[in-house]
Design a protein around this motif. Sequence first.
Motif, PDB file in Angstrom:
ATOM      1  N   ASN A 298       0.824  -1.208   0.000  1.00  0.00           N
ATOM      2  CA  ASN A 298       0.000   0.000   0.000  1.00  0.00           C
ATOM      3  C   ASN A 298       0.860   1.261   0.000  1.00  0.00           C
ATOM      4  O   ASN A 298       0.639   2.188   0.786  1.00  0.00           O
ATOM      5  CB  ASN A 298      -0.954  -0.005   1.207  1.00  0.00           C
ATOM      6  CG  ASN A 298      -2.065   1.031   1.079  1.00  0.00           C
ATOM      7  OD1 ASN A 298      -2.344   1.523  -0.006  1.00  0.00           O
ATOM      8  ND2 ASN A 298      -2.692   1.355   2.200  1.00  0.00           N
ATOM      9  N   CYS A 299       1.837   1.282  -0.884  1.00  0.00           N
ATOM     10  CA  CYS A 299       2.695   2.458  -1.060  1.00  0.00           C
ATOM     11  C   CYS A 299       2.316   3.081  -2.408  1.00  0.00           C
ATOM     12  O   CYS A 299       2.806   2.664  -3.465  1.00  0.00           O
ATOM     13  CB  CYS A 299       4.171   2.069  -1.031  1.00  0.00           C
ATOM     14  SG  CYS A 299       4.708   1.408   0.574  1.00  0.00           S
ATOM     15  N   ALA A 300       1.450   4.081  -2.359  1.00  0.00           N
ATOM     16  CA  ALA A 300       0.771   4.568  -3.556  1.00  0.00           C
ATOM     17  C   ALA A 300       1.707   5.232  -4.561  1.00  0.00           C
ATOM     18  O   ALA A 300       1.402   5.260  -5.758  1.00  0.00           O
ATOM     19  CB  ALA A 300      -0.340   5.540  -3.156  1.00  0.00           C
ATOM     20  N   ARG A 301       2.833   5.773  -4.117  1.00  0.00           N
ATOM     21  CA  ARG A 301       3.720   6.486  -5.034  1.00  0.00           C
ATOM     22  C   ARG A 301       4.798   5.598  -5.644  1.00  0.00           C
ATOM     23  O   ARG A 301       5.623   6.071  -6.429  1.00  0.00           O
ATOM     24  CB  ARG A 301       4.357   7.683  -4.321  1.00  0.00           C
ATOM     25  CG  ARG A 301       3.349   8.754  -3.940  1.00  0.00           C
ATOM     26  CD  ARG A 301       4.014  10.021  -3.464  1.00  0.00           C
ATOM     27  NE  ARG A 301       3.040  11.025  -3.082  1.00  0.00           N
ATOM     28  CZ  ARG A 301       3.333  12.240  -2.657  1.00  0.00           C
ATOM     29  NH1 ARG A 301       4.606  12.611  -2.561  1.00  0.00           N
ATOM     30  NH2 ARG A 301       2.382  13.089  -2.326  1.00  0.00           N
TER      31      ARG A 301
ATOM     32  N   THR B  54      14.080 -11.172  -2.278  1.00  0.00           N
ATOM     33  CA  THR B  54      12.625 -11.113  -2.138  1.00  0.00           C
ATOM     34  C   THR B  54      12.147  -9.684  -2.336  1.00  0.00           C
ATOM     35  O   THR B  54      12.684  -8.757  -1.734  1.00  0.00           O
ATOM     36  CB  THR B  54      12.183 -11.599  -0.742  1.00  0.00           C
ATOM     37  OG1 THR B  54      12.614 -12.948  -0.556  1.00  0.00           O
ATOM     38  CG2 THR B  54      10.670 -11.532  -0.601  1.00  0.00           C
ATOM     39  N   LEU B  55      11.133  -9.516  -3.183  1.00  0.00           N
ATOM     40  CA  LEU B  55      10.508  -8.212  -3.381  1.00  0.00           C
ATOM     41  C   LEU B  55       8.991  -8.386  -3.364  1.00  0.00           C
ATOM     42  O   LEU B  55       8.438  -9.175  -4.119  1.00  0.00           O
ATOM     43  CB  LEU B  55      10.937  -7.591  -4.710  1.00  0.00           C
ATOM     44  CG  LEU B  55      10.221  -6.275  -5.075  1.00  0.00           C
ATOM     45  CD1 LEU B  55      10.598  -5.169  -4.094  1.00  0.00           C
ATOM     46  CD2 LEU B  55      10.537  -5.858  -6.509  1.00  0.00           C
ATOM     47  N   HIS B  56       8.331  -7.646  -2.481  1.00  0.00           N
ATOM     48  CA  HIS B  56       6.870  -7.594  -2.447  1.00  0.00           C
ATOM     49  C   HIS B  56       6.432  -6.171  -2.813  1.00  0.00           C
ATOM     50  O   HIS B  56       6.959  -5.202  -2.262  1.00  0.00           O
ATOM     51  CB  HIS B  56       6.326  -7.936  -1.061  1.00  0.00           C
ATOM     52  CG  HIS B  56       6.581  -9.341  -0.640  1.00  0.00           C
ATOM     53  ND1 HIS B  56       6.237  -9.825   0.605  1.00  0.00           N
ATOM     54  CD2 HIS B  56       7.142 -10.384  -1.296  1.00  0.00           C
ATOM     55  CE1 HIS B  56       6.583 -11.091   0.705  1.00  0.00           C
ATOM     56  NE2 HIS B  56       7.144 -11.444  -0.438  1.00  0.00           N
ATOM     57  N   VAL B  57       5.489  -6.067  -3.707  1.00  0.00           N
ATOM     58  CA  VAL B  57       4.878  -4.772  -4.035  1.00  0.00           C
ATOM     59  C   VAL B  57       3.361  -4.965  -4.031  1.00  0.00           C
ATOM     60  O   VAL B  57       2.692  -4.822  -5.045  1.00  0.00           O
ATOM     61  CB  VAL B  57       5.381  -4.211  -5.383  1.00  0.00           C
ATOM     62  CG1 VAL B  57       6.758  -3.607  -5.249  1.00  0.00           C
ATOM     63  CG2 VAL B  57       5.385  -5.290  -6.472  1.00  0.00           C
ATOM     64  N   ASP B  58       2.833  -5.292  -2.870  1.00  0.00           N
ATOM     65  CA  ASP B  58       1.414  -5.598  -2.730  1.00  0.00           C
ATOM     66  C   ASP B  58       0.590  -4.312  -2.601  1.00  0.00           C
ATOM     67  O   ASP B  58       0.953  -3.404  -1.863  1.00  0.00           O
ATOM     68  CB  ASP B  58       1.178  -6.473  -1.498  1.00  0.00           C
ATOM     69  CG  ASP B  58       1.917  -7.795  -1.577  1.00  0.00           C
ATOM     70  OD1 ASP B  58       2.177  -8.255  -2.709  1.00  0.00           O
ATOM     71  OD2 ASP B  58       2.247  -8.362  -0.520  1.00  0.00           O
TER      72      ASP B  58
ATOM     73  N   LEU C  40       9.326 -12.642  -6.418  1.00  0.00           N
ATOM     74  CA  LEU C  40       8.550 -11.428  -6.625  1.00  0.00           C
ATOM     75  C   LEU C  40       7.072 -11.683  -6.341  1.00  0.00           C
ATOM     76  O   LEU C  40       6.480 -12.628  -6.876  1.00  0.00           O
ATOM     77  CB  LEU C  40       8.726 -10.941  -8.062  1.00  0.00           C
ATOM     78  CG  LEU C  40       7.922  -9.716  -8.504  1.00  0.00           C
ATOM     79  CD1 LEU C  40       8.263  -8.508  -7.656  1.00  0.00           C
ATOM     80  CD2 LEU C  40       8.174  -9.428  -9.988  1.00  0.00           C
ATOM     81  N   ARG C  41       6.489 -10.831  -5.501  1.00  0.00           N
ATOM     82  CA  ARG C  41       5.056 -10.929  -5.198  1.00  0.00           C
ATOM     83  C   ARG C  41       4.420  -9.558  -5.374  1.00  0.00           C
ATOM     84  O   ARG C  41       4.955  -8.559  -4.914  1.00  0.00           O
ATOM     85  CB  ARG C  41       4.830 -11.414  -3.768  1.00  0.00           C
ATOM     86  CG  ARG C  41       3.372 -11.825  -3.485  1.00  0.00           C
ATOM     87  CD  ARG C  41       3.209 -12.307  -2.058  1.00  0.00           C
ATOM     88  NE  ARG C  41       3.114 -11.184  -1.123  1.00  0.00           N
ATOM     89  CZ  ARG C  41       2.972 -11.332   0.200  1.00  0.00           C
ATOM     90  NH1 ARG C  41       2.947 -12.548   0.724  1.00  0.00           N
ATOM     91  NH2 ARG C  41       2.887 -10.269   0.991  1.00  0.00           N
ATOM     92  N   ALA C  42       3.277  -9.538  -6.062  1.00  0.00           N
ATOM     93  CA  ALA C  42       2.597  -8.273  -6.328  1.00  0.00           C
ATOM     94  C   ALA C  42       1.090  -8.496  -6.253  1.00  0.00           C
ATOM     95  O   ALA C  42       0.390  -8.445  -7.261  1.00  0.00           O
ATOM     96  CB  ALA C  42       3.004  -7.729  -7.686  1.00  0.00           C
TER      97      ALA C  42
END
Length: 229
Positions: free
Chosen positions: A153-156, A174-178, A200-202
């Motif tokens: 929940n990082c809108a920018r 590990t990278l999450h951009v949920d 990677l998880r999105a």
Amino acid sequence: MPFTMHITQLNRECLLHLFSFLDKDSRKSLARTCSQLHDVFEDPALWPLLHFRSLTELKKDNFLLGPALRSLSICWHSSQVQVCSIEDWLKSTFQRSICSRHESLVSDFLLQVCDRCPNLASVTLSGCGHVTDDCLARLLRSCPRLRALRLENCARVTNRTLAAVAAHGGALQTLHVDFCRNVSAAGLRRLRAACPRLVLRAEHSAAMIPDQVPRPPASGTALRKLLPS
């Protein structure tokens, strides 16, 4: 007669172990009692892990940023997160005033982390709607041992952060951009192609509606062309 010992009679290793069981406020309170305990509080070895539950905690003086920091998490769960996640052009004057109180808090804090914590291995940012791509790119460049970056929940955050991961996240595993609505499916595909070993998880990110700047109103001439004669 029972044996008694004052806390200051403990050696440094025992004092560090004792402090490690205390939360940040308790550590600071104990450090105020004498110079010896204050020195323990300021020992970088005491601070391998930092967790913040609100942005106001970032302004306190009850913690230390140093080279021993390995894990950092800032998880802001508040009704104000929803306000800050609204597109800027849609915010009311009142909503803008709410966001202005803490707009640069996380970014300014992360810049300090970049300067003082080169051995950071894990970062989690949740509800940090004002964190920018530039800030995260600098974090990746400054912390070459970073293995896990979890964003929620990082809108920018946009595809520029994904590109920075490909360029500077050599150690990242590990990278999450949920729930990051401005990350696209195309950006995720490019990152997977560039870093096939990256976990990677999105969740829901590419499926969300990205920010859209409103189009200016059509001019009178253009409008007349659109209307039937």
